[in-house]
Design a protein around this motif. Structure first.
Motif, PDB file in Angstrom:
ATOM      1  N   TRP A  89      49.687  36.659  34.777  1.00 53.06           N
ATOM      2  CA  TRP A  89      48.613  37.116  35.642  1.00 53.06           C
ATOM      3  C   TRP A  89      48.985  36.736  37.075  1.00 53.06           C
ATOM      4  CZ3 TRP A  89      44.256  39.929  34.539  1.00 53.06           C
ATOM      5  CH2 TRP A  89      43.951  40.090  33.187  1.00 53.06           C
ATOM      6  N   TYR A  90      48.800  37.704  37.977  1.00 54.45           N
ATOM      7  CA  TYR A  90      49.090  37.484  39.389  1.00 54.45           C
ATOM      8  C   TYR A  90      47.816  37.619  40.208  1.00 54.45           C
ATOM      9  CZ  TYR A  90      54.172  37.471  38.817  1.00 54.45           C
ATOM     10  OH  TYR A  90      55.457  37.146  38.471  1.00 54.45           O
ATOM     11  N   GLN A  91      47.761  36.846  41.280  1.00 53.63           N
ATOM     12  CA  GLN A  91      46.648  36.886  42.239  1.00 53.63           C
ATOM     13  C   GLN A  91      47.215  37.399  43.556  1.00 53.63           C
ATOM     14  OE1 GLN A  91      45.474  33.103  44.090  1.00 53.63           O
ATOM     15  NE2 GLN A  91      43.380  33.484  43.406  1.00 53.63           N
ATOM     16  N   GLN A  92      46.513  38.348  44.164  1.00 53.92           N
ATOM     17  CA  GLN A  92      47.000  38.889  45.429  1.00 53.92           C
ATOM     18  C   GLN A  92      45.872  38.929  46.455  1.00 53.92           C
ATOM     19  OE1 GLN A  92      48.471  42.991  45.437  1.00 53.92           O
ATOM     20  NE2 GLN A  92      50.019  42.453  46.944  1.00 53.92           N
ATOM     21  N   PHE A  93      46.121  38.303  47.594  1.00 52.45           N
ATOM     22  CA  PHE A  93      45.205  38.371  48.727  1.00 52.45           C
ATOM     23  C   PHE A  93      45.668  39.485  49.657  1.00 52.45           C
ATOM     24  CE2 PHE A  93      42.601  34.821  47.747  1.00 52.45           C
ATOM     25  CZ  PHE A  93      43.405  33.873  47.151  1.00 52.45           C
ATOM     26  N   PRO A  94      44.744  40.042  50.446  1.00 46.63           N
ATOM     27  CA  PRO A  94      45.124  41.144  51.350  1.00 46.63           C
ATOM     28  C   PRO A  94      46.274  40.753  52.264  1.00 46.63           C
ATOM     29  CG  PRO A  94      42.732  40.954  51.233  1.00 46.63           C
ATOM     30  CD  PRO A  94      43.297  39.774  50.487  1.00 46.63           C
ATOM     31  N   GLY A  95      47.258  41.631  52.338  1.00 51.17           N
ATOM     32  CA  GLY A  95      48.400  41.400  53.213  1.00 51.17           C
ATOM     33  C   GLY A  95      49.428  40.424  52.674  1.00 51.17           C
ATOM     34  N   GLN A 129      34.958  30.222  42.580  1.00 49.43           N
ATOM     35  CA  GLN A 129      34.654  29.859  43.956  1.00 49.43           C
ATOM     36  C   GLN A 129      34.889  31.061  44.871  1.00 49.43           C
ATOM     37  OE1 GLN A 129      33.433  26.709  44.721  1.00 49.43           O
ATOM     38  NE2 GLN A 129      33.414  26.512  42.483  1.00 49.43           N
ATOM     39  N   PRO A 130      34.222  31.097  46.035  1.00 50.18           N
ATOM     40  CA  PRO A 130      34.472  32.215  46.967  1.00 50.18           C
ATOM     41  C   PRO A 130      35.951  32.377  47.304  1.00 50.18           C
ATOM     42  CG  PRO A 130      32.503  31.040  47.631  1.00 50.18           C
ATOM     43  CD  PRO A 130      33.094  30.251  46.494  1.00 50.18           C
ATOM     44  N   GLY A 131      36.699  31.284  47.330  1.00 46.97           N
ATOM     45  CA  GLY A 131      38.131  31.358  47.609  1.00 46.97           C
ATOM     46  C   GLY A 131      38.938  32.042  46.522  1.00 46.97           C
ATOM     47  N   ASP A 132      38.316  32.294  45.372  1.00 47.32           N
ATOM     48  CA  ASP A 132      38.985  33.027  44.292  1.00 47.32           C
ATOM     49  C   ASP A 132      38.905  34.537  44.505  1.00 47.32           C
ATOM     50  OD1 ASP A 132      37.636  30.695  41.840  1.00 47.32           O
ATOM     51  OD2 ASP A 132      39.545  30.616  42.931  1.00 47.32           O
ATOM     52  N   SER A 133      38.136  34.955  45.511  1.00 49.81           N
ATOM     53  CA  SER A 133      37.997  36.386  45.791  1.00 49.81           C
ATOM     54  C   SER A 133      39.357  36.959  46.171  1.00 49.81           C
ATOM     55  CB  SER A 133      36.993  36.618  46.923  1.00 49.81           C
ATOM     56  OG  SER A 133      35.707  36.163  46.556  1.00 49.81           O
ATOM     57  N   ALA A 134      39.838  37.876  45.351  1.00 45.50           N
ATOM     58  CA  ALA A 134      41.179  38.435  45.501  1.00 45.50           C
ATOM     59  C   ALA A 134      41.304  39.575  44.486  1.00 45.50           C
ATOM     60  CB  ALA A 134      42.240  37.362  45.227  1.00 45.50           C
ATOM     61  N   THR A 135      42.474  40.192  44.477  1.00 46.08           N
ATOM     62  CA  THR A 135      42.773  41.177  43.442  1.00 46.08           C
ATOM     63  C   THR A 135      43.676  40.523  42.409  1.00 46.08           C
ATOM     64  OG1 THR A 135      42.546  43.022  44.978  1.00 46.08           O
ATOM     65  CG2 THR A 135      43.737  43.432  42.931  1.00 46.08           C
ATOM     66  N   TYR A 136      43.343  40.698  41.154  1.00 47.56           N
ATOM     67  CA  TYR A 136      44.089  40.096  40.047  1.00 47.56           C
ATOM     68  C   TYR A 136      44.791  41.191  39.246  1.00 47.56           C
ATOM     69  CZ  TYR A 136      41.622  35.862  41.245  1.00 47.56           C
ATOM     70  OH  TYR A 136      41.152  34.777  41.941  1.00 47.56           O
ATOM     71  N   PHE A 137      46.047  40.933  38.945  1.00 45.64           N
ATOM     72  CA  PHE A 137      46.847  41.875  38.174  1.00 45.64           C
ATOM     73  C   PHE A 137      47.347  41.207  36.905  1.00 45.64           C
ATOM     74  CE2 PHE A 137      47.242  45.288  41.200  1.00 45.64           C
ATOM     75  CZ  PHE A 137      47.158  44.693  42.440  1.00 45.64           C
ATOM     76  N   CYS A 138      47.175  41.879  35.782  1.00 45.76           N
ATOM     77  CA  CYS A 138      47.894  41.457  34.587  1.00 45.76           C
ATOM     78  C   CYS A 138      49.214  42.213  34.564  1.00 45.76           C
ATOM     79  CB  CYS A 138      47.096  41.730  33.326  1.00 45.76           C
ATOM     80  SG  CYS A 138      46.734  43.474  33.016  1.00 45.76           S
ATOM     81  N   ALA A 139      50.153  41.679  33.819  1.00 42.98           N
ATOM     82  CA  ALA A 139      51.455  42.311  33.723  1.00 42.98           C
ATOM     83  C   ALA A 139      52.070  41.982  32.375  1.00 42.98           C
ATOM     84  CB  ALA A 139      52.376  41.844  34.866  1.00 42.98           C
ATOM     85  N   ALA A 140      53.116  42.710  32.051  1.00 42.20           N
ATOM     86  CA  ALA A 140      53.848  42.463  30.815  1.00 42.20           C
ATOM     87  C   ALA A 140      55.317  42.703  31.069  1.00 42.20           C
ATOM     88  CB  ALA A 140      53.342  43.382  29.702  1.00 42.20           C
ATOM     89  N   LYS A 141      56.127  41.965  30.341  1.00 38.77           N
ATOM     90  CA  LYS A 141      57.575  42.120  30.471  1.00 38.77           C
ATOM     91  C   LYS A 141      58.164  42.368  29.092  1.00 38.77           C
ATOM     92  CE  LYS A 141      60.039  39.375  33.189  1.00 38.77           C
ATOM     93  NZ  LYS A 141      60.832  38.205  33.673  1.00 38.77           N
ATOM     94  N   GLY A 142      59.100  43.307  29.041  1.00 40.00           N
ATOM     95  CA  GLY A 142      59.759  43.619  27.781  1.00 40.00           C
ATOM     96  C   GLY A 142      60.763  42.567  27.394  1.00 40.00           C
TER      97      GLY A 142
END
Lengths: 113, 113
Positions: A35-41, A81-94
């Motif tokens: 799981w990845y977390q991405q903040f704007p920019g 928490q408000p600081g957790d506000s971000a976009t979260y991506f799940c991913a998979a690897k072969g």
């Protein structure tokens, strides 16, 4: 064909709540689920990852639950928490020599104070 | 450096112009990946290097896209005759080996006008 399906697209919770983000995959050859977390920019940053030989992994306030038979996995964020506000991506690897990640479309999380 | 470094951070190109995007991976990282992230979407795999060898370029959308990593460290993604649909954030990631955690750079935001 979307190999990793993520839901919901967006999520709003109150501070202290437990947002849950779900992902489903098709390919049984996948053997690594981060799981990845991405903040704007910013670029995506790894939060937590799991392999299919365990059903749950916890790191701090983040927990992955993994259901191999259903080909599903989810991210739980405890005491959000408000600081957790971000976009979260799940991913998979072969497995094997295929090293690239296949990402879900992302979940935009907003934690209200 | 401490992390994956990408330059430039922002690039505006006129349609038809050639562009070159640079990635400096974490020192010693063998594997290097390029991803394309459209607005509001998850990253999509473009190509993968192990040292200087390009082992997978199946994600490159057209023959206008070309990547190289001649000495097994710095990589360049080149896009020839840019089109509006090439507008996206281009992310670079590196890892010690293909099976380990991938670290992402902040990306280059390409806008084709």
């Amino acid at each position: 064909q979307q190999q990793v399906k993520q839901s919901p697209q967006s999520l709003i919770v109150q501070k202290g709540g437990i947002p849950i983000i779900n992902c489903a995959y098709e390919n049984t050859a996948f053997d690594y689920f981060p799981w990845y977390q991405q903040f704007p920019g910013k670029g995506p940053a790894l939060l937590i990852a799991i392999r299919p030989d365990v059903s749950e992994k916890k790191e701090g306030r983040f927990t992955i639950s993994f259901n191999k038979s259903a080909k599903q996995f989810s991210l739980h964020i405890m005491d959000s928490q408000p600081g957790d506000s971000a976009t979260y991506f799940c991913a998979a690897k072969g497995g094997g020599s295929q090293g690239n990640l296949i990402f879900g479309k992302g979940t935009k999380l907003s934690v209200k104070p | 450096g401490a992390g994956v470094s990408q330059s430039p951070r922002y690039k505006v190109a006129k349609r038809g112009q050639d562009v070159a995007l640079r990635c400096d991976p974490i020192s010693g990282h063998v594997s290097l990946f390029w991803y394309q992230q459209a607005l509001g979407q998850g990253p999509e795999f473009l190509t993968y290097f192990q040292n200087e060898a390009q082992l997978d370029k199946s994600g490159l959308p057209s023959d206008r896209f070309f990547a190289e990593r001649p000495e097994g460290s710095v990589s360049t993604l080149k896009i020839q005759r840019t089109q509006q649909e090439d507008s996206a954030v281009y992310l670079c990631a590196s890892s010690l080996r293909w099976a380990t955690e991938a670290f992402f750079g902040q990306g280059t935001r390409l806008t084709v006008v």
